[in-house]
Design a protein around this motif. Sequence first.
Motif, PDB file in Angstrom:
ATOM      1  N   UNK A   1       0.843  -1.203   0.000  1.00  0.00           N
ATOM      2  CA  UNK A   1       0.000   0.000   0.000  1.00  0.00           C
ATOM      3  C   UNK A   1       0.868   1.239   0.000  1.00  0.00           C
ATOM      4  N   UNK A   2       0.266   2.298  -0.500  1.00  0.00           N
ATOM      5  CA  UNK A   2       0.983   3.558  -0.547  1.00  0.00           C
ATOM      6  C   UNK A   2       0.426   4.453   0.545  1.00  0.00           C
ATOM      7  N   UNK A   3       1.277   5.155   1.250  1.00  0.00           N
ATOM      8  CA  UNK A   3       0.812   6.041   2.323  1.00  0.00           C
ATOM      9  C   UNK A   3       0.388   7.357   1.694  1.00  0.00           C
ATOM     10  N   UNK A   4      -0.828   7.789   1.990  1.00  0.00           N
ATOM     11  CA  UNK A   4      -1.289   9.053   1.414  1.00  0.00           C
ATOM     12  C   UNK A   4      -1.171  10.167   2.436  1.00  0.00           C
ATOM     13  N   UNK A   5      -1.363  11.393   1.949  1.00  0.00           N
ATOM     14  CA  UNK A   5      -1.101  12.560   2.795  1.00  0.00           C
ATOM     15  C   UNK A   5      -1.925  12.564   4.060  1.00  0.00           C
ATOM     16  N   UNK A   6      -3.160  12.067   3.968  1.00  0.00           N
ATOM     17  CA  UNK A   6      -4.023  12.105   5.150  1.00  0.00           C
ATOM     18  C   UNK A   6      -3.556  11.148   6.225  1.00  0.00           C
ATOM     19  N   UNK A   7      -2.553  10.331   5.908  1.00  0.00           N
ATOM     20  CA  UNK A   7      -2.028   9.409   6.917  1.00  0.00           C
ATOM     21  C   UNK A   7      -2.461   7.977   6.699  1.00  0.00           C
ATOM     22  N   UNK A   8      -3.541   7.791   5.955  1.00  0.00           N
ATOM     23  CA  UNK A   8      -3.995   6.419   5.720  1.00  0.00           C
ATOM     24  C   UNK A   8      -3.167   5.785   4.615  1.00  0.00           C
ATOM     25  N   UNK A   9      -3.540   4.575   4.234  1.00  0.00           N
ATOM     26  CA  UNK A   9      -2.806   3.934   3.143  1.00  0.00           C
ATOM     27  C   UNK A   9      -3.784   3.366   2.134  1.00  0.00           C
ATOM     28  N   UNK A  10      -3.385   3.400   0.875  1.00  0.00           N
ATOM     29  CA  UNK A  10      -4.211   2.909  -0.221  1.00  0.00           C
ATOM     30  C   UNK A  10      -3.508   1.707  -0.838  1.00  0.00           C
ATOM     31  N   UNK A  11      -4.163   0.536  -0.870  1.00  0.00           N
ATOM     32  CA  UNK A  11      -3.482  -0.621  -1.447  1.00  0.00           C
ATOM     33  C   UNK A  11      -3.263  -0.439  -2.942  1.00  0.00           C
ATOM     34  N   UNK A  12      -2.083  -0.800  -3.415  1.00  0.00           N
ATOM     35  CA  UNK A  12      -1.835  -0.706  -4.845  1.00  0.00           C
ATOM     36  C   UNK A  12      -1.620  -2.073  -5.471  1.00  0.00           C
ATOM     37  N   UNK A  13      -1.327  -3.069  -4.650  1.00  0.00           N
ATOM     38  CA  UNK A  13      -0.988  -4.348  -5.260  1.00  0.00           C
ATOM     39  C   UNK A  13      -1.070  -5.453  -4.233  1.00  0.00           C
TER      40      UNK A  13
END
Lengths: 173, 590
Positions: free
Chosen positions: B224-236
């Motif tokens: 996952x990639x860490x986004x600015x808001x602090x959470x993470x978005x899975x990419x793979x």
Amino acid sequence: MEKTSLVSLEINVISAQDLRLHHRSIKKNAFVVVRTDSQNSCSTSVDTRGGSCPSWNEKLSLPLPNSAKFITVEVQCKTHSRIRTVGTANIPVSDFIGDYTPSFYQHFLSYRLREPDGERNGIVNLSIRAVVPQQYNLRPSPMPPLFGAGLLEAAEKRSGGIAIGIPVAYGRV
Amino acid sequence: MGGCFSDLKGGKQAVGGTQARPTAMDKDPEHGEGNNEAVDMFYKSRGLHALFTQIELSFSAAKLRNLDILSKSDPMAVVYTKKSNGTLEELGRTEVILNTLDPVWIGKVPIAYQFEIIQPLVFRVFDVDTKFHNLPVKMLKLNEQEFLGEASCVLSEIVTKHTKTLTLNLQNRDGHVDVKRLGTLTIHAEETIASRRAVEMILHCSCLENKDLFSKSDPFLRISRIVESGGSVPICKTEVVNNNLNPIWKPICLTMQQFGSKDNPLVIECFDFNSSGKHEIIGKLQKSVADLERLHKEKLGANFHLPSPARQGHEKILKGQLFVDAFSERTLYSFLDYISSGFELNFMVAVDFTASNGNPRFPESLHYIDPSGRLNAYQQAIFEVGEVIQFYDTDKHFPAWGFGGRTTDGSISHCFNLNGNVGECEVEGVHGIMAAYANALHNVALAGPTLFGQVINKASQMASQSISYGQSKYFVLLIITDGVLTDAQETKDALVKASDLPLSVLIVGVGNADFKEMEILDADNGQRLESSTGRIAARDIVQFVPMREVHSGQLSVVQALLEELPSQFLTYMRSREIKPHFANEVPVST
């Protein structure tokens, strides 16, 4: 009579799938031996990690004797005690030479492996490219090559019975 | 989640990332299918289309009509998409440029390019009255502006050009060419992919903890990639490796669009797969792509950790480690990169002339040519597919064959030229195919059986022969048939041979037959085709769609048939490391 080879093969042994010994998936240590005739063979290194789906991505170079009708690809496995053959595939030379493609074409081929008693095993994936000396450039011939018609199950019989269109062998040398 | 009939195999597949050099060799029923299957389902279930590419259109015009008295026109361009019912829907507009008859607008209009549909566009240029000059452009009412001219085209006309630029003559609103010349409009298309850079890695783990009772863990990784808001978005997500505490996964490929930059922190979590859907976390760690590259170079492992249950805020370091066995950076060119650099799709058609279609003279026949002009199933398939692909074929000479019919010399042929010409199989344009088809119905008697082998071999022969002249042609064979194959093995043999060539086979099933056997050819279930000699298909080149099934859904037959084509094309090119022509040119130093 001396067997001359004008053509050499660049074989990239890529990977294999679903390899089994005694009906159970093998754990590790598979490798591949490629043979173009009784005197010319080459093997890959042993894959220690891939289990029943090993990958090698190794390039082997072998001369192809003019009279060769097929090449043999054998997947073997190093167990504690000895080396066992997982399965063999006989690849007709007509699958990569003498069809309508130019000689420099890289053929991506996959074959079903057969155990010595004829049982089906996994699949081996490789790519083959023929390296032909410049003056004998294999231009695709306009005549349709005889592929597909009545090929015997290659694993059951060792004699190929396959027609190949290598114009080089006839009347050139 | 995790109902009785959930898709276990689907749940174990790799998701996300991208395909770098995929081949059918990745399709192992045990390890899951090629990477994109699950991603495509994800997009489709949300109404999006995975294979669209975001494009930006930019505009300029020349020699516009002057409508102002004391100064020149103040032009603005508006883009519409023409819907199937003929109405126009606005996509966007440029800004207003003052006082010029040769504007070069800065404002760009984004549009999603989809290979498998025709995207008709209409462009209108307006002269904006001075009293509106202080209004934001989107508030302008177009019926209050002066109309300067209109032009239309199809999006694929623009993107297939080498320069990705098209110049059109402006016309009057009702299409009449005015005596006064209205000038020209030039449209340029640009893909908005920021970077084509991608990273391919092979990851493996050692000493993972055992989370299962009676066997070992079934681990998979989620990145996952860490986004600015602090959470993470899975990419793979990798595929699941069963029963293994030292798993090695298939290579994963991440594009720069997905991970942002090489220094962006990524969260890598290792889970134990559970068919209930509640996967247990084994460990996690945080590394950037640059960190992973370093791990590879130094051949070191990174330890996983878990939040410590005993002490708040502390992490417990685990024995399990992550290793990067292979790491390489590559450039992934897009389908349009190849097309605009000169690669072409060569369209070929084969029509079923077996007796099961019914006598063409009677309206019940699938080959009935309706005098009212309504297209029969064969004509529909030829027209709709040809209409899309023709833009990608520069000479528009299409080989057209029939099979299963008795030709004028009395013998049954499984590959005869549709145009009746013995020596030449090509016809010109989609209308040429339609004409040859209608003609052939008069001259060829329907016979049988249904055999595809010969037309596929003929197409393979043409594809092979074209390779000698450079590898920038990719062939697409459309087979339209009403029936089930008489000899499936013959077809499989032909397809296995063709799988190594620059060729895709699209099969449309018309009529009411049971096409279950045809679906086996499609290999979407992961079973690779096997020939009678033990050779196995190198890649999946078939797409089969029965015509009747698609009327209920939203996708048309053509869309369902064509949507896999760009990825089959890319699979072929990438596996052979064939790049778009511009990538091979030596950069000129300025």
